[in-house]
Scaffold this active site. Sequence first.
Site, PDB file in Angstrom:
ATOM      1  N   CYS A 181       0.863  -1.182   0.000  1.00  0.00           N
ATOM      2  CA  CYS A 181       0.000   0.000   0.000  1.00  0.00           C
ATOM      3  C   CYS A 181       0.897   1.227   0.000  1.00  0.00           C
ATOM      4  O   CYS A 181       1.642   1.459   0.956  1.00  0.00           O
ATOM      5  CB  CYS A 181      -0.911   0.008   1.225  1.00  0.00           C
ATOM      6  SG  CYS A 181      -1.885   1.522   1.399  1.00  0.00           S
TER       7      CYS A 181
ATOM      8  N   HIS B  17      -3.481  -4.050 -10.888  1.00  0.00           N
ATOM      9  CA  HIS B  17      -4.305  -2.884 -11.185  1.00  0.00           C
ATOM     10  C   HIS B  17      -4.807  -2.943 -12.625  1.00  0.00           C
ATOM     11  O   HIS B  17      -4.071  -3.316 -13.542  1.00  0.00           O
ATOM     12  CB  HIS B  17      -3.503  -1.590 -11.000  1.00  0.00           C
ATOM     13  CG  HIS B  17      -3.097  -1.345  -9.588  1.00  0.00           C
ATOM     14  ND1 HIS B  17      -3.891  -0.671  -8.687  1.00  0.00           N
ATOM     15  CD2 HIS B  17      -1.980  -1.713  -8.905  1.00  0.00           C
ATOM     16  CE1 HIS B  17      -3.271  -0.623  -7.518  1.00  0.00           C
ATOM     17  NE2 HIS B  17      -2.115  -1.252  -7.626  1.00  0.00           N
TER      18      HIS B  17
ATOM     19  N   GLU C 114     -10.692  -0.459  -4.612  1.00  0.00           N
ATOM     20  CA  GLU C 114      -9.652  -1.360  -4.140  1.00  0.00           C
ATOM     21  C   GLU C 114     -10.243  -2.716  -3.772  1.00  0.00           C
ATOM     22  O   GLU C 114     -11.276  -2.785  -3.084  1.00  0.00           O
ATOM     23  CB  GLU C 114      -8.928  -0.764  -2.932  1.00  0.00           C
ATOM     24  CG  GLU C 114      -8.119   0.483  -3.244  1.00  0.00           C
ATOM     25  CD  GLU C 114      -7.136   0.806  -2.150  1.00  0.00           C
ATOM     26  OE1 GLU C 114      -6.305  -0.064  -1.823  1.00  0.00           O
ATOM     27  OE2 GLU C 114      -7.202   1.935  -1.617  1.00  0.00           O
TER      28      GLU C 114
ATOM     29  N   CYS D 100      -5.109   5.723  -3.337  1.00  0.00           N
ATOM     30  CA  CYS D 100      -4.386   4.458  -3.452  1.00  0.00           C
ATOM     31  C   CYS D 100      -3.033   4.756  -4.077  1.00  0.00           C
ATOM     32  O   CYS D 100      -2.961   5.149  -5.247  1.00  0.00           O
ATOM     33  CB  CYS D 100      -5.165   3.461  -4.313  1.00  0.00           C
ATOM     34  SG  CYS D 100      -4.283   1.897  -4.601  1.00  0.00           S
TER      35      CYS D 100
ATOM     36  N   GLY E 135      -2.004   2.397  -6.829  1.00  0.00           N
ATOM     37  CA  GLY E 135      -2.881   2.696  -7.959  1.00  0.00           C
ATOM     38  C   GLY E 135      -2.437   3.933  -8.706  1.00  0.00           C
ATOM     39  O   GLY E 135      -2.457   3.967  -9.938  1.00  0.00           O
TER      40      GLY E 135
END
Length: 284
Positions: free
Chosen positions: A71, A162, A211, A220, A223
């Site tokens: 993360c 992703h 997510e 994110c 992301g």
Amino acid sequence: MKFTKMHGIGNDYVYVNCFKETVKDPSAVAKFVSDRHFGIGSDGLILIKPSDIADCEMDMYNLDGSQGAMCGNGIRCVAKYAYDYGIVNKTSISVATKSGVKYLDLSIRDGKVSMVKVNMGAPILQASLIPVVSESEQVVNAPIEVDGQIYHFTAVSMGNPHAIVYMDDVNGLKIEKIGPSFENHINFPDRVNTEFVKVIDRHTVQMRVWERGSGETLACGTGACAVAVASILNGLVDRDQPVTVKLLGGDLNIFWDENDDQVYMTGPATTVFDGEIDLGFLGE
């Protein structure tokens, strides 16, 4: 259990210092503390642990109790916690994650960390490693049918998968309807995080993110990195230039250095409050 609530541009987690605390069942704890009505309220739980290969380890869990690999917003907060709470006393640190060791540079203001630059590593573009089901080695602007509609997506992994989808408007997107359909699509064996993106100019994009395991979040980090890479692959932003990614919770600065194939993310990290909660009913 003592904890600290922190967020990176609105992507909030409950952080536990496992140099001092022990969490026996992190999946159950994550589900409880993440509840915004009966718990503390967060996008998940992050444990900060000792490491043999780095200054500390980040062990993260989504709000549904599933374990995450990485993360970007969370790791910035781990770095801030490690410095502000005395785990480290230096401004260049390493953090072990399920996606490998990450290296971070800290900017200090009034004795506390204000901004963090993270080397997020190399983007993974090989379809089988992301993973995404595809006959092509790379998935760039490929069609996919979701809920009876054809979209085009680009697949990138930054330690987690992703799918980046470009559209003319993201503000009016009913993400709570389309998000789960992407997340659980048969083409994504490990589920997927989905970024819905509008290109603003050659240096700026806007995104909303669904997510896996958490639903829509305000930000994110992985992301945003994936979006910057995908935008370069699709020729939508300038190469060799930083990309500003605008999320619901704020902005992140992303730079993909293609010479060394490393993605760098810079953004803030914020401490909300410290607290303590009784988890005796969970056996903790």
